[in-house]
Design an enzyme around this catalytic site. Structure first.
Site, PDB file in Angstrom:
ATOM      1  N   LYS A 195       0.910  -1.197  -0.069  1.00 28.38           N
ATOM      2  CA  LYS A 195       0.049  -0.052  -0.195  1.00 28.38           C
ATOM      3  C   LYS A 195       0.865   1.377  -0.024  1.00 28.38           C
ATOM      4  CE  LYS A 195      -3.574   2.342   2.650  1.00 28.38           C
ATOM      5  NZ  LYS A 195      -4.495   2.264   3.784  1.00 28.38           N
ATOM      6  N   LYS A 248      -2.148  -1.515  -3.888  1.00 30.64           N
ATOM      7  CA  LYS A 248      -3.146  -0.389  -3.745  1.00 30.64           C
ATOM      8  C   LYS A 248      -2.145   1.025  -3.844  1.00 30.64           C
ATOM      9  CE  LYS A 248      -5.963   1.799  -0.469  1.00 30.64           C
ATOM     10  NZ  LYS A 248      -6.445   2.212   0.906  1.00 30.64           N
TER      11      LYS A 248
HETATM   12  C1  PBG Z   1      -7.387   3.477   5.604  1.00 29.66           C
HETATM   13  C2  PBG Z   1      -7.716   3.190   4.135  1.00 29.66           C
HETATM   14  C3  PBG Z   1      -7.444   4.225   3.273  1.00 29.66           C
HETATM   15  C4  PBG Z   1      -8.144   3.683   2.029  1.00 29.66           C
HETATM   16  C5  PBG Z   1      -8.489   2.352   2.253  1.00 29.66           C
HETATM   17  N1  PBG Z   1      -8.425   2.202   3.443  1.00 29.66           N
HETATM   18  C6  PBG Z   1      -7.017   5.466   3.009  1.00 29.66           C
HETATM   19  C7  PBG Z   1      -5.606   5.878   3.593  1.00 29.66           C
HETATM   20  O1  PBG Z   1      -4.864   4.794   3.767  1.00 29.66           O
HETATM   21  O2  PBG Z   1      -5.342   7.260   3.684  1.00 29.66           O
HETATM   22  C8  PBG Z   1      -8.149   4.425   0.706  1.00 29.66           C
HETATM   23  C9  PBG Z   1      -9.085   4.035  -0.346  1.00 29.66           C
HETATM   24  C10 PBG Z   1      -9.390   4.824  -1.237  1.00 29.66           C
HETATM   25  O3  PBG Z   1      -8.754   5.745  -1.636  1.00 29.66           O
HETATM   26  O4  PBG Z   1     -10.357   4.396  -2.288  1.00 29.66           O
HETATM   27  N2  PBG Z   1      -6.332   2.912   6.013  1.00 29.66           N
HETATM   28 ZN    ZN Z   2      -5.658   4.029   8.092  1.00 28.98          ZN
END
Ligand code: PBG
Ligand code: ZN
Length: 324
Positions: A195, A248
């Site tokens: 991520k 992601k």
């Molecule tokens: C929470 C999380 C996020 C997303 C999914 N789970 C946001 C982040 O890490 O700030 C992003 C999903 C999206 O942008 O569609 N940790």
């Molecule tokens: Zn988070």
């Protein structure tokens, strides 16, 4: 094979010929639909940064889950916005929190719809970071303890898959052993393994009210420049017992999806994130892009890169379109 003996256009001439040489398929069975659950009742409010997506209260889950199930989308992933935020995000492991209630409601009305719960604290903490802070630094192991509490609470509510998204080290191993020790061996883990610290999460943070008040998430999410590090993360999560690994965002990281799908024998998920959705939507709303065609092309590109499943805000519209 050379021109004029070989002419690639021969196999592109008609719809039938093109179908015969199609290399990648895109079907509803690969899609996972994200849902934002908010406190209150009778709420179905459009999210301004994500036109076409809504905040739903728990009472809406019965109708929504039936709609999704009837569209043959196999799974949803839930994100919760709590009534109260605090410094550690304790609403996350409240057995009567919005997510726990949403899981129970969905499982009651559509037991076969797979329910995934995103497990993180950024929506639940008053500072907006993904766990417990120590002088501005995310305390990994203290946050892990709360992640275990949260995962067990989701398991108790009947979730099928837990998806810890905070990029905490050791989260898969710790969640797996806590689940197993408590007789939740059937609950699977979808690991947000690679991520990246991405600006494409912007619309989501508006929707989930989870923008950090100070600083950013670069101390725990990955640097966009790295791909070997993604392999290290995937390898760790695999050895710790992940059932699915995720990359992601998706579009700026198609090369990462490709490498991960080649290196890993676990199913690979890709998250087509909020900013990717909002960008297409905004351009289409201005008449600059043909929405349906760019959606198909986008989802297909993620499958072609090697993703087995795609978390996407386009899922419902795509499924409706396939149905007609
Ligand atoms: C929470 C999380 C996020 C997303 C999914 N789970 C946001 C982040 O890490 O700030 C992003 C999903 C999206 O942008 O569609 N940790
Ligand atoms: Zn988070």
């Amino acid at each position: 094979m050379q021109f004029p003996d070989y002419r690639p256009r021969r196999m592109r001439r008609t719809v039938g010929l093109r179908r015969m040489i199609r290399e990648t398929s895109l079907d509803i069975g690969s899609l996972i639909y994200p849902i934002f659950v908010v406190p209150g009742t009778k709420i179905r409010q459009e999210i301004s940064s994500m036109p076409g997506q809504y905040h739903y209260s728990v009472d809406q889950m019965a109708d929504l889950s039936k709609e999704i199930y009837d569209l043959k989308i196999p799974a949803v992933i839930l994100f919760g916005i709590p009534q109260n935020k605090d410094s550690v995000g304790s609403e996350a492991w409240n057995d009567n929190g919005v997510i726990q209630k949403a899981i129970r409601t969905i499982k009651k009305h559509t037991p076969e719809l797979v329910v995934i719960a995103d497990a993180c604290f950024c929506e639940y903490t008053d500072h907006g970071h993904c766990g417990v802070l120590d002088n501005g630094y995310l305390n990994n192991d203290a946050s892990l303890e709360n992640l275990i509490r949260t995962s067990l609470s989701y398991a108790k509510a009947g979730v099928d898959i837990i998806a810890p998204s905070g990029m905490l080290d050791g989260f898969v191993a710790e969640c797996r052993s806590a689940l197993d020790e408590n007789n939740y061996t059937q609950v699977a883990i979808m690991a947000y393994s690679a991520k990246y610290a991405s600006a494409y999460y912007g619309p989501f943070r508006d929707a989930a009210m989870s923008t950090p008040h100070e600083g950013d998430r670069k101390g725990y999410q990955m640097d966009s420049a790295n791909v070997n590090e993604a392999i290290r993360e995937i390898t760790l999560d695999t050895s710790e017992g992940a059932d699915i690994v995720m990359v992601k965002p998706a579009l700026a990281y198609l090369d990462v999806i490709r490498v991960v799908s080649e290196e890993s024998d676990l199913p690979v998920a890709a998250y087509n994130v909020s900013g990717e959705y909002a960008a297409l939507r905004a351009a289409a709303d201005r008449g600059w892009l043909d929405y349906e065609r760019v959606v198909d092309e986008t989802l297909l590109s993620i499958r072609r890169a090697g993703a087995d499943m795609i978390l996407t805000y386009h899922a419902k519209e795509f499924a409706k379109r396939m149905d007609r």
